[in-house]
Design a protein around this motif. Sequence first.
Motif, PDB file in Angstrom:
ATOM      1  N   ASN A   1       0.860  -1.123   0.048  1.00  0.00           N
ATOM      2  CA  ASN A   1       0.101   0.058   0.006  1.00  0.00           C
ATOM      3  C   ASN A   1       0.878   1.213  -0.056  1.00  0.00           C
ATOM      4  OD1 ASN A   1      -2.413  -1.452   0.026  1.00  0.00           O
ATOM      5  ND2 ASN A   1      -2.227  -1.637   2.099  1.00  0.00           N
ATOM      6  N   GLY A   2       1.940   1.298  -0.780  1.00  0.00           N
ATOM      7  CA  GLY A   2       2.757   2.132  -0.835  1.00  0.00           C
ATOM      8  C   GLY A   2       3.672   2.609   0.275  1.00  0.00           C
ATOM      9  N   GLU A   3       3.818   1.970   1.172  1.00  0.00           N
ATOM     10  CA  GLU A   3       4.820   2.087   2.349  1.00  0.00           C
ATOM     11  C   GLU A   3       5.930   0.852   2.165  1.00  0.00           C
ATOM     12  OE1 GLU A   3       4.701   4.417   4.468  1.00  0.00           O
ATOM     13  OE2 GLU A   3       2.871   5.082   3.784  1.00  0.00           O
ATOM     14  N   LEU A   4       7.046   1.240   2.430  1.00  0.00           N
ATOM     15  CA  LEU A   4       8.255   0.359   2.403  1.00  0.00           C
ATOM     16  C   LEU A   4       8.091  -0.702   3.814  1.00  0.00           C
ATOM     17  CD1 LEU A   4      10.801  -0.614   1.458  1.00  0.00           C
ATOM     18  CD2 LEU A   4      11.766   0.921   3.065  1.00  0.00           C
ATOM     19  N   ILE A   5       7.973  -2.082   3.422  1.00  0.00           N
ATOM     20  CA  ILE A   5       8.146  -2.955   4.513  1.00  0.00           C
ATOM     21  C   ILE A   5       9.432  -3.062   5.047  1.00  0.00           C
ATOM     22  CG2 ILE A   5       7.326  -5.203   5.121  1.00  0.00           C
ATOM     23  CD1 ILE A   5       5.185  -3.395   4.683  1.00  0.00           C
ATOM     24  N   GLY A   6      10.281  -3.473   3.666  1.00  0.00           N
ATOM     25  CA  GLY A   6      11.810  -3.932   4.102  1.00  0.00           C
ATOM     26  C   GLY A   6      12.139  -4.792   2.875  1.00  0.00           C
ATOM     27  N   GLY A   7      13.566  -5.227   3.283  1.00  0.00           N
ATOM     28  CA  GLY A   7      14.098  -6.296   2.297  1.00  0.00           C
ATOM     29  C   GLY A   7      13.993  -7.651   2.733  1.00  0.00           C
ATOM     30  N   LEU A   8      14.844  -8.561   2.389  1.00  0.00           N
ATOM     31  CA  LEU A   8      14.590 -10.113   2.789  1.00  0.00           C
ATOM     32  C   LEU A   8      14.498 -10.366   4.071  1.00  0.00           C
ATOM     33  CD1 LEU A   8      14.521 -12.752   1.521  1.00  0.00           C
ATOM     34  CD2 LEU A   8      17.089 -12.817   1.525  1.00  0.00           C
ATOM     35  N   ASP A   9      15.310  -9.943   4.835  1.00  0.00           N
ATOM     36  CA  ASP A   9      15.677 -10.207   6.359  1.00  0.00           C
ATOM     37  C   ASP A   9      14.341  -9.783   6.981  1.00  0.00           C
ATOM     38  OD1 ASP A   9      18.230 -10.847   5.973  1.00  0.00           O
ATOM     39  OD2 ASP A   9      19.053  -9.459   6.699  1.00  0.00           O
ATOM     40  N   ILE A  10      13.810  -8.645   6.755  1.00  0.00           N
ATOM     41  CA  ILE A  10      12.323  -8.018   7.327  1.00  0.00           C
ATOM     42  C   ILE A  10      11.132  -9.094   6.767  1.00  0.00           C
ATOM     43  CG2 ILE A  10      10.927  -6.366   7.394  1.00  0.00           C
ATOM     44  CD1 ILE A  10      13.398  -5.738   8.783  1.00  0.00           C
ATOM     45  N   VAL A  11      11.170  -9.595   5.543  1.00  0.00           N
ATOM     46  CA  VAL A  11      10.306 -10.317   5.121  1.00  0.00           C
ATOM     47  C   VAL A  11      10.222 -11.744   5.747  1.00  0.00           C
ATOM     48  CG1 VAL A  11       9.578 -11.563   3.120  1.00  0.00           C
ATOM     49  CG2 VAL A  11       9.905  -9.171   2.894  1.00  0.00           C
ATOM     50  N   LYS A  12      11.442 -12.290   6.004  1.00  0.00           N
ATOM     51  CA  LYS A  12      11.796 -13.308   6.761  1.00  0.00           C
ATOM     52  C   LYS A  12      11.233 -13.545   8.140  1.00  0.00           C
ATOM     53  CE  LYS A  12      15.844 -15.653   4.449  1.00  0.00           C
ATOM     54  NZ  LYS A  12      17.067 -15.830   4.453  1.00  0.00           N
ATOM     55  N   GLU A  13      11.432 -12.589   8.748  1.00  0.00           N
ATOM     56  CA  GLU A  13      10.975 -12.010  10.191  1.00  0.00           C
ATOM     57  C   GLU A  13       9.377 -12.016  10.390  1.00  0.00           C
ATOM     58  OE1 GLU A  13      12.697  -8.473  11.774  1.00  0.00           O
ATOM     59  OE2 GLU A  13      14.837  -9.261  11.538  1.00  0.00           O
ATOM     60  N   MET A  14       8.683 -11.253   9.080  1.00  0.00           N
ATOM     61  CA  MET A  14       7.292 -11.268   9.199  1.00  0.00           C
ATOM     62  C   MET A  14       6.848 -12.948   8.859  1.00  0.00           C
ATOM     63  SD  MET A  14       6.985  -7.852   6.687  1.00  0.00           S
ATOM     64  CE  MET A  14       5.039  -8.151   6.802  1.00  0.00           C
ATOM     65  N   GLU A  15       7.641 -13.378   7.746  1.00  0.00           N
ATOM     66  CA  GLU A  15       6.970 -14.736   7.785  1.00  0.00           C
ATOM     67  C   GLU A  15       6.869 -15.822   8.876  1.00  0.00           C
ATOM     68  OE1 GLU A  15       8.072 -18.462   4.686  1.00  0.00           O
ATOM     69  OE2 GLU A  15       9.596 -17.179   5.461  1.00  0.00           O
ATOM     70  N   ALA A  16       8.087 -15.500   9.763  1.00  0.00           N
ATOM     71  CA  ALA A  16       8.456 -16.314  10.744  1.00  0.00           C
ATOM     72  C   ALA A  16       7.160 -16.060  12.113  1.00  0.00           C
ATOM     73  CB  ALA A  16       9.700 -16.183  11.747  1.00  0.00           C
ATOM     74  N   SER A  17       6.677 -14.557  11.996  1.00  0.00           N
ATOM     75  CA  SER A  17       5.942 -14.200  13.113  1.00  0.00           C
ATOM     76  C   SER A  17       4.475 -14.349  12.571  1.00  0.00           C
ATOM     77  CB  SER A  17       6.091 -12.593  13.340  1.00  0.00           C
ATOM     78  OG  SER A  17       5.906 -12.143  12.146  1.00  0.00           O
ATOM     79  N   GLY A  18       4.321 -14.732  11.231  1.00  0.00           N
ATOM     80  CA  GLY A  18       2.937 -15.035  10.780  1.00  0.00           C
ATOM     81  C   GLY A  18       2.284 -13.726  10.246  1.00  0.00           C
ATOM     82  N   GLU A  19       3.134 -12.560  10.486  1.00  0.00           N
ATOM     83  CA  GLU A  19       2.438 -11.143  10.031  1.00  0.00           C
ATOM     84  C   GLU A  19       2.522 -11.011   8.661  1.00  0.00           C
ATOM     85  OE1 GLU A  19       3.479  -6.467  10.958  1.00  0.00           O
ATOM     86  OE2 GLU A  19       4.918  -8.169  11.588  1.00  0.00           O
ATOM     87  N   LEU A  20       3.104 -11.847   7.566  1.00  0.00           N
ATOM     88  CA  LEU A  20       3.158 -11.816   6.315  1.00  0.00           C
ATOM     89  C   LEU A  20       1.990 -12.042   5.904  1.00  0.00           C
ATOM     90  CD1 LEU A  20       5.167 -10.856   3.962  1.00  0.00           C
ATOM     91  CD2 LEU A  20       5.558 -13.571   3.967  1.00  0.00           C
ATOM     92  N   ASP A  21       1.299 -13.040   6.288  1.00  0.00           N
ATOM     93  CA  ASP A  21       0.076 -13.608   5.847  1.00  0.00           C
ATOM     94  C   ASP A  21      -1.037 -12.662   5.993  1.00  0.00           C
ATOM     95  OD1 ASP A  21       0.575 -16.132   4.723  1.00  0.00           O
ATOM     96  OD2 ASP A  21       1.043 -16.833   6.632  1.00  0.00           O
ATOM     97  N   THR A  22      -1.041 -12.011   7.110  1.00  0.00           N
ATOM     98  CA  THR A  22      -2.172 -10.902   7.257  1.00  0.00           C
ATOM     99  C   THR A  22      -1.943  -9.442   6.502  1.00  0.00           C
ATOM    100  OG1 THR A  22      -1.035  -9.921   9.280  1.00  0.00           O
ATOM    101  CG2 THR A  22      -2.342 -11.883   9.528  1.00  0.00           C
TER     102      THR A  22
END
Length: 326
Positions: free
Chosen positions: A197-218
């Motif tokens: 939605n036009g906002e930076l989430i981050g790079g690969l490391d951040i996406v990996k962390e979000m995947e581990a926490s379940g936040e990526l799916d939401t």
Amino acid sequence: MAAVLDAGSVRHFEELLQKSDKSLLVVHFWAPWAPQCAQMNDVMVELAKVHPEVTFVKLEAEAIPEVSEKYEITSVPTFLFFKSSQKIDRLDGAHAPELTKRVQRHASNTAFPAAPNSTPKEDLKVRLKKLINVAPCMLFMKGSPQEPRCGFSRQIIGILNKHNIQFSSFDILSDEEVRQGLKTFSNWPTYPQLYVNGELIGGLDIVKEMEASGELDTMCPKAQSLEDRLKALINKAPVVLFMKGNKQVAKCGFSRQILEILNNTGVGYDTFDILEDEEVRQGLKTYSNWPTYPQLYVKGELIGGLDIVKEMKESGELVSVLKGGQ
């Protein structure tokens, strides 16, 4: 050129082709009855703003059959790319990210002399804001989802696909200005970069962390599975006909015959042109275990093809079956 032109005749199209000289000309063969075409026309408008040096043209395929037949246009939307009046590429289907990628690639391969009265180049910040808002989930990477060109990009594509996330991408190797400018704009020095939605989430490391926490799916939008998409399509109306062409223009004899039968019943129905979408065309054969087209559905249930519909018409049960779906 910052607008999408409308080629209204064979002569007009040929004039535009000749005027393009060595610059890139992108032609969208479209039809007013296809919602995918309307969406891609909107994409063309945005691309025209980002690439004022490219000529974008829309041409109604059925209204100018001479041009459509010459270039073997059998479905819409279809995009042809020209330079020096010669076709250099073709893209079939409504694929906004791929269209964007090819325009960027072909435009970057053309040297454009500076015109004395040319329009000033769009501000880089404005362009970057447009790019990061092209889709709800936007990935800036090296290469494409099909051909990532670095290990980090390959890993993040794997994660997004694993979670069935719907996203568009931009190849930062295709545009050095975007590659360097986005680092400063978002204060993030490396790639890939993921935006939601036009906002930076981050790079690969951040996406990996979000995947581990379940936040990526939401946080990220999900891509609709083919099965869910097929279910939605066959239930989009009480009576749905999957055919080659549409109500106005049937593109095979079997489709033409079944249209005549349905039109004589007085029962309303929707159609889907399977020539527009190869994924649906192949997937529906397996989903319904019916290998040919046309296919008629009532209340989401397969009735059959032309032979079945003919039998039902002769037995007198066709109208009652169709009305049972309303």
